[in-house]
Design a protein around this motif. Structure first.
Motif, PDB file in Angstrom:
ATOM      1  N   VAL A  44     -28.603 -15.697  77.589  1.00 26.32           N
ATOM      2  CA  VAL A  44     -30.055 -15.922  77.684  1.00 26.32           C
ATOM      3  C   VAL A  44     -30.372 -17.406  77.548  1.00 26.32           C
ATOM      4  CG1 VAL A  44     -32.167 -15.663  76.302  1.00 26.32           C
ATOM      5  CG2 VAL A  44     -30.901 -13.637  77.021  1.00 26.32           C
ATOM      6  N   LYS A  45     -29.641 -18.064  76.660  1.00 29.30           N
ATOM      7  CA  LYS A  45     -29.947 -19.469  76.365  1.00 29.30           C
ATOM      8  C   LYS A  45     -29.728 -20.387  77.561  1.00 29.30           C
ATOM      9  CE  LYS A  45     -29.084 -19.100  71.421  1.00 29.30           C
ATOM     10  NZ  LYS A  45     -28.035 -19.216  70.408  1.00 29.30           N
ATOM     11  N   LYS A  46     -28.976 -19.902  78.586  1.00 26.50           N
ATOM     12  CA  LYS A  46     -28.729 -20.744  79.760  1.00 26.50           C
ATOM     13  C   LYS A  46     -30.025 -21.100  80.488  1.00 26.50           C
ATOM     14  CE  LYS A  46     -24.304 -18.811  80.965  1.00 26.50           C
ATOM     15  NZ  LYS A  46     -23.925 -17.649  81.711  1.00 26.50           N
ATOM     16  N   ASN A  47     -30.830 -20.082  80.772  1.00 30.39           N
ATOM     17  CA  ASN A  47     -32.057 -20.388  81.522  1.00 30.39           C
ATOM     18  C   ASN A  47     -33.315 -19.848  80.842  1.00 30.39           C
ATOM     19  OD1 ASN A  47     -30.718 -17.966  82.322  1.00 30.39           O
ATOM     20  ND2 ASN A  47     -32.097 -17.703  84.049  1.00 30.39           N
ATOM     21  N   GLY A  48     -33.160 -19.359  79.619  1.00 31.84           N
ATOM     22  CA  GLY A  48     -34.338 -18.763  78.991  1.00 31.84           C
ATOM     23  C   GLY A  48     -34.443 -19.023  77.508  1.00 31.84           C
ATOM     24  N   PHE A  49     -35.475 -18.387  76.928  1.00 34.82           N
ATOM     25  CA  PHE A  49     -35.735 -18.512  75.503  1.00 34.82           C
ATOM     26  C   PHE A  49     -36.259 -17.157  75.045  1.00 34.82           C
ATOM     27  CE2 PHE A  49     -38.007 -19.917  71.730  1.00 34.82           C
ATOM     28  CZ  PHE A  49     -37.180 -20.924  71.241  1.00 34.82           C
ATOM     29  N   ALA A  50     -35.590 -16.568  74.068  1.00 33.58           N
ATOM     30  CA  ALA A  50     -36.035 -15.252  73.594  1.00 33.58           C
ATOM     31  C   ALA A  50     -36.537 -15.370  72.166  1.00 33.58           C
ATOM     32  CB  ALA A  50     -34.890 -14.259  73.679  1.00 33.58           C
ATOM     33  N   VAL A  51     -37.597 -14.642  71.844  1.00 31.86           N
ATOM     34  CA  VAL A  51     -38.098 -14.600  70.462  1.00 31.86           C
ATOM     35  C   VAL A  51     -38.337 -13.140  70.096  1.00 31.86           C
ATOM     36  CG1 VAL A  51     -39.240 -16.853  70.546  1.00 31.86           C
ATOM     37  CG2 VAL A  51     -40.520 -14.815  71.164  1.00 31.86           C
ATOM     38  N   LYS A  52     -38.425 -12.913  68.801  1.00 30.92           N
ATOM     39  CA  LYS A  52     -38.702 -11.532  68.395  1.00 30.92           C
ATOM     40  C   LYS A  52     -39.959 -11.463  67.526  1.00 30.92           C
ATOM     41  CE  LYS A  52     -36.353  -7.652  66.978  1.00 30.92           C
ATOM     42  NZ  LYS A  52     -37.020  -7.655  65.710  1.00 30.92           N
ATOM     43  N   ASN A  53     -40.701 -12.550  67.535  1.00 26.86           N
ATOM     44  CA  ASN A  53     -41.913 -12.563  66.710  1.00 26.86           C
ATOM     45  C   ASN A  53     -43.155 -12.608  67.600  1.00 26.86           C
ATOM     46  OD1 ASN A  53     -40.547 -15.235  67.086  1.00 26.86           O
ATOM     47  ND2 ASN A  53     -42.624 -15.911  66.603  1.00 26.86           N
ATOM     48  N   TRP A  54     -44.299 -12.478  66.983  1.00 27.03           N
ATOM     49  CA  TRP A  54     -45.586 -12.516  67.676  1.00 27.03           C
ATOM     50  C   TRP A  54     -45.838 -13.916  68.209  1.00 27.03           C
ATOM     51  CZ3 TRP A  54     -49.146  -8.817  68.794  1.00 27.03           C
ATOM     52  CH2 TRP A  54     -50.429  -9.242  69.136  1.00 27.03           C
ATOM     53  N   LEU A  55     -46.163 -14.019  69.483  1.00 29.15           N
ATOM     54  CA  LEU A  55     -46.591 -15.303  70.039  1.00 29.15           C
ATOM     55  C   LEU A  55     -48.048 -15.158  70.435  1.00 29.15           C
ATOM     56  CD1 LEU A  55     -43.710 -16.356  72.479  1.00 29.15           C
ATOM     57  CD2 LEU A  55     -44.159 -17.221  70.181  1.00 29.15           C
ATOM     58  N   ASN A  56     -48.791 -16.227  70.401  1.00 29.10           N
ATOM     59  CA  ASN A  56     -50.172 -16.165  70.877  1.00 29.10           C
ATOM     60  C   ASN A  56     -50.134 -16.142  72.407  1.00 29.10           C
ATOM     61  OD1 ASN A  56     -52.732 -16.705  71.815  1.00 29.10           O
ATOM     62  ND2 ASN A  56     -53.269 -17.964  70.050  1.00 29.10           N
ATOM     63  N   GLN A  57     -50.219 -14.959  72.950  1.00 28.33           N
ATOM     64  CA  GLN A  57     -50.008 -14.771  74.385  1.00 28.33           C
ATOM     65  C   GLN A  57     -51.013 -15.546  75.241  1.00 28.33           C
ATOM     66  OE1 GLN A  57     -48.912 -10.887  76.007  1.00 28.33           O
ATOM     67  NE2 GLN A  57     -50.796 -10.966  77.188  1.00 28.33           N
TER      68      GLN A  57
ATOM     69  N   GLN B 132     -32.396  -0.443  77.808  1.00 29.85           N
ATOM     70  CA  GLN B 132     -33.303  -1.099  78.756  1.00 29.85           C
ATOM     71  C   GLN B 132     -33.521  -2.566  78.392  1.00 29.85           C
ATOM     72  OE1 GLN B 132     -35.043   0.392  81.907  1.00 29.85           O
ATOM     73  NE2 GLN B 132     -34.426  -1.738  81.907  1.00 29.85           N
ATOM     74  N   ILE B 133     -33.587  -2.839  77.096  1.00 28.07           N
ATOM     75  CA  ILE B 133     -33.740  -4.235  76.657  1.00 28.07           C
ATOM     76  C   ILE B 133     -32.565  -5.073  77.178  1.00 28.07           C
ATOM     77  CG2 ILE B 133     -33.641  -5.770  74.641  1.00 28.07           C
ATOM     78  CD1 ILE B 133     -35.368  -3.790  73.117  1.00 28.07           C
ATOM     79  N   ARG B 134     -31.354  -4.511  77.050  1.00 25.91           N
ATOM     80  CA  ARG B 134     -30.170  -5.291  77.445  1.00 25.91           C
ATOM     81  C   ARG B 134     -30.088  -5.437  78.961  1.00 25.91           C
ATOM     82  NH1 ARG B 134     -25.641  -4.247  72.790  1.00 25.91           N
ATOM     83  NH2 ARG B 134     -27.053  -4.749  71.077  1.00 25.91           N
ATOM     84  N   GLU B 135     -30.486  -4.385  79.662  1.00 24.78           N
ATOM     85  CA  GLU B 135     -30.496  -4.448  81.129  1.00 24.78           C
ATOM     86  C   GLU B 135     -31.521  -5.496  81.593  1.00 24.78           C
ATOM     87  OE1 GLU B 135     -28.250  -2.987  84.131  1.00 24.78           O
ATOM     88  OE2 GLU B 135     -28.231  -1.979  82.189  1.00 24.78           O
ATOM     89  N   LEU B 136     -32.664  -5.512  80.913  1.00 30.14           N
ATOM     90  CA  LEU B 136     -33.710  -6.482  81.241  1.00 30.14           C
ATOM     91  C   LEU B 136     -33.204  -7.907  81.010  1.00 30.14           C
ATOM     92  CD1 LEU B 136     -36.634  -7.516  81.759  1.00 30.14           C
ATOM     93  CD2 LEU B 136     -37.225  -6.820  79.431  1.00 30.14           C
ATOM     94  N   GLY B 137     -32.559  -8.114  79.854  1.00 29.09           N
ATOM     95  CA  GLY B 137     -32.030  -9.444  79.532  1.00 29.09           C
ATOM     96  C   GLY B 137     -31.029  -9.885  80.584  1.00 29.09           C
ATOM     97  N   ASP B 138     -30.147  -8.971  80.971  1.00 31.36           N
ATOM     98  CA  ASP B 138     -29.138  -9.268  81.980  1.00 31.36           C
ATOM     99  C   ASP B 138     -29.830  -9.646  83.303  1.00 31.36           C
ATOM    100  OD1 ASP B 138     -26.685  -9.458  83.164  1.00 31.36           O
ATOM    101  OD2 ASP B 138     -26.449  -7.301  83.510  1.00 31.36           O
ATOM    102  N   GLY B 139     -30.868  -8.884  83.647  1.00 26.05           N
ATOM    103  CA  GLY B 139     -31.609  -9.136  84.893  1.00 26.05           C
ATOM    104  C   GLY B 139     -32.279 -10.508  84.878  1.00 26.05           C
ATOM    105  N   LEU B 140     -32.870 -10.861  83.749  1.00 25.85           N
ATOM    106  CA  LEU B 140     -33.547 -12.154  83.645  1.00 25.85           C
ATOM    107  C   LEU B 140     -32.543 -13.292  83.817  1.00 25.85           C
ATOM    108  CD1 LEU B 140     -35.948 -11.360  80.632  1.00 25.85           C
ATOM    109  CD2 LEU B 140     -36.621 -11.684  83.027  1.00 25.85           C
ATOM    110  N   VAL B 141     -31.384 -13.143  83.168  1.00 21.27           N
ATOM    111  CA  VAL B 141     -30.356 -14.179  83.287  1.00 21.27           C
ATOM    112  C   VAL B 141     -29.892 -14.280  84.741  1.00 21.27           C
ATOM    113  CG1 VAL B 141     -28.028 -14.854  82.591  1.00 21.27           C
ATOM    114  CG2 VAL B 141     -29.595 -13.891  80.893  1.00 21.27           C
ATOM    115  N   ARG B 142     -29.623 -13.114  85.334  1.00 17.61           N
ATOM    116  CA  ARG B 142     -29.105 -13.124  86.710  1.00 17.61           C
ATOM    117  C   ARG B 142     -30.105 -13.677  87.725  1.00 17.61           C
ATOM    118  NH1 ARG B 142     -25.958  -7.751  88.480  1.00 17.61           N
ATOM    119  NH2 ARG B 142     -25.345  -6.983  86.420  1.00 17.61           N
ATOM    120  N   SER B 143     -31.399 -13.579  87.409  1.00 13.65           N
ATOM    121  CA  SER B 143     -32.414 -14.074  88.354  1.00 13.65           C
ATOM    122  C   SER B 143     -32.283 -15.581  88.567  1.00 13.65           C
ATOM    123  CB  SER B 143     -33.826 -13.759  87.851  1.00 13.65           C
ATOM    124  OG  SER B 143     -34.194 -14.649  86.805  1.00 13.65           O
ATOM    125  N   GLY B 144     -31.724 -16.253  87.573  1.00 12.80           N
ATOM    126  CA  GLY B 144     -31.588 -17.709  87.662  1.00 12.80           C
ATOM    127  C   GLY B 144     -32.896 -18.430  87.358  1.00 12.80           C
TER     128      GLY B 144
END
Ligand code: UDP
Ligand code: UDP
Length: 460
Positions: A325-338, A281-293
């Motif tokens: 992902v790097k084309k139109n996004g930024f991914a992190v794996k740590n805690w961000l102050n939401q 699901q993580i990979r499908e989500l990533g693919d979806g985010l990229v495809r959204s443009g």
């Protein structure tokens, strides 16, 4: 603004339970009460489950040295294997087993307490103890008022085998569809969540009052039904004190990538502090985010508990996806102050699991939501998102937790829709204003809080 001018100190203890979803509103409440000259003793069940909890606690005590910290030292486990069901729920159970340490702790506090505010998951544990001490016990319900109606009604729905026989028994309001009920509660047999709902929901009637991190303009009808005895007779006052404002002590981080993005252009993607998706699901989500443009900022979470989350981003996403992902996004794996991220001008939308705190932070900042509930109270919260015009929810996506695999193409479509929705933009601006009014001078939640502090002063 504050109720100062009175020389007597009003002293209140706060007792949260496990997980950031439960701790965060308690931290915000502690800061709010302190601002109104209430002396707060904050009881921390120790150790915490996650690193995020212990870091947040240390920020609280550094920023507010006037708050007294007390530890409830949790006793070691006799059956560590029971932990496997859910480390957070298991912690509720651990606190219950150590609760005999609470009365001596509470009695030793000086000046004497006017009240204690206890997390909803500890209601049945703490009520008998505070009764014997003659101490008013207020329950803090850390989800929506709508969820509260279900929580207090759950025990009336069960048949002799502890299975839900009639889910339509939340009276006084529109029915909650069965598909929105947290799946563990529908299963046969027993599990920790079911026991907590049953035991705690039943005992809510015996508390001095129920605080909820919500406000009238978004849940007026539900709050009225609860307070008019339409949901359950003999329920104590349900007091809406939210949305609790984020605190300055919550850790701050800089994110240069976000600073460089145009106003309102970025979708923030996060599923809270304790929801890990399957790798597929993580990979499908990533693919979806990229495809959204669309531009996106994505917090990837691979394990329920942060201290176990030791994989690198590249291992979870794979080299190919990470590059895309790097084309139109930024991914992190740590805690961000939401809260801080949501207040950033570049953020224009939020793909969220609809944890109650995430939702209150979104409306506080006027950020529209694309709802993707994963478990627990989140479908009931997602329904509210739609009702109040804060965002959209595609119900065909089902629960997370492996119920189905939502495909990249569907995700991309919904993301494009939400980011392009101009009407939502106007609505969320209005929601933001109303949220801030509720806790501003003369706001509905401010008035309720003042009334409560007055009651505590009389108890002294
Ligand atoms: N949170 C955060 N950074 C993260 C993940 C979560 O600051 O990377 C915060 C979020 O802002 C919220 C809380 O943790 O205040 C999570 O609570 P919520 O009720 O939204 O969801 P839960 O984590 O309990 O599922
Ligand atoms: N919950 C509750 N009482 C309990 C334990 C859990 O109402 O004794 C609720 C919780 O607020 C949420 C759902 O059960 O509605 C899932 O619990 P969890 O601790 O996972 O909260 P979340 O992480 O979803 O905020």
């Amino acid at each position: 603004m504050s109720d100062s001018g009175d020389l007597q100190v009003t002293h209140v203890a706060l007792l949260p339970s496990a997980g950031m979803g439960h701790l965060t509103p308690f931290l915000r409440l502690a800061a709010l009460l302190t601002a109104h000259n209430v002396h707060v003793t904050f009881i921390t069940p120790s150790p915490t489950v996650s690193l995020a909890e212990s870091l947040s606690l240390s920020h609280l005590f550094t920023t507010f040295p006037q708050i007294t910290q007390k530890h409830l030292h949790l006793l070691p486990l006799d059956q560590p294997s029971a932990n496997s069901e859910d480390p957070f729920y298991y912690h509720f159970e651990l606190i219950r087993r150590s609760s005999h340490l609470l009365p001596p702790l509470l009695s030793s506090l000086c000046p004497p307490l006017s009240a204690i505010i206890t997390d909803m998951s500890l209601t049945s544990t703490v009520n008998p103890l505070t009764d014997s001490l003659g101490l008013p016990n207020y329950i803090f319900f850390t989800s929506s008022a709508k969820m509260l109606t279900f929580y207090v009604s759950f025990h009336t729905m069960l048949g002799p085998n502890h299975e839900i026989e009639d889910h339509t028994k939340v009276s006084g309001l529109e029915q909650i569809p069965k598909a929105w009920i947290p799946p563990p509660l529908l299963r046969g047999g027993n599990n920790l969540l079911k026991t907590f709902f049953l035991e705690n929901g039943k005992k809510m009637t015996e508390s001095s009052g129920i605080l909820v991190n919500t406000y009238e303009s978004i849940e007026r009808e539900t709050l009225a039904a609860l307070n008019e005895g339409k949901v359950l007779r003999k329920l104590p006052s349900v007091i809406a004190i939210g949305p609790l404002a984020p605190c300055i002590f919550e850790e701050s981080q800089q994110l240069a990538w976000l600073d460089d993005q145009p106003t309102g252009s970025v979708l923030y993607v996060s599923f809270g502090s304790r929801t890990a998706m399957s790798r597929d699901q993580i990979r499908e989500l990533g693919d979806g985010l990229v495809r959204s443009g669309c531009r996106f900022l994505w917090v990837v979470k691979d394990k329920k508990v942060d201290v176990e989350d030791d994989k690198k981003l590249i291992e979870v996403l794979g080299q190919g996806l990470l590059e895309r992902v790097k084309k139109n996004g930024f991914a992190v794996k740590n805690w961000l102050n939401q809260q801080e991220i949501l207040s950033h001008p570049a953020i224009g939308g939020f793909l969220s699991h609809c944890g109650w705190n995430s939702l209150t932070e979104a409306l506080w900042n006027g950020v529209r939501i694309l709802a993707w509930p994963q478990h627990g109270d989140q479908k009931i919260n997602a329904d509210l998102v739609e009702r109040i015009g804060l965002g959209t929810w595609d119900k065909s996506w089902g629960w997370g937790e492996g119920e189905m695999l939502v495909k990249a193409q569907d995700i991309a479509e919904r993301v494009r829709e939400i980011m392009g929705n101009k009407l939502l933009r106007l609505q969320t601006d209005h929601i933001r204003e109303e949220a801030r009014m509720a806790v501003g001078d003369g706001g509905s939640s401010t008035k309720r809080l003042y009334a409560l502090i007055k009651i505590w002063k009389r108890v002294q």
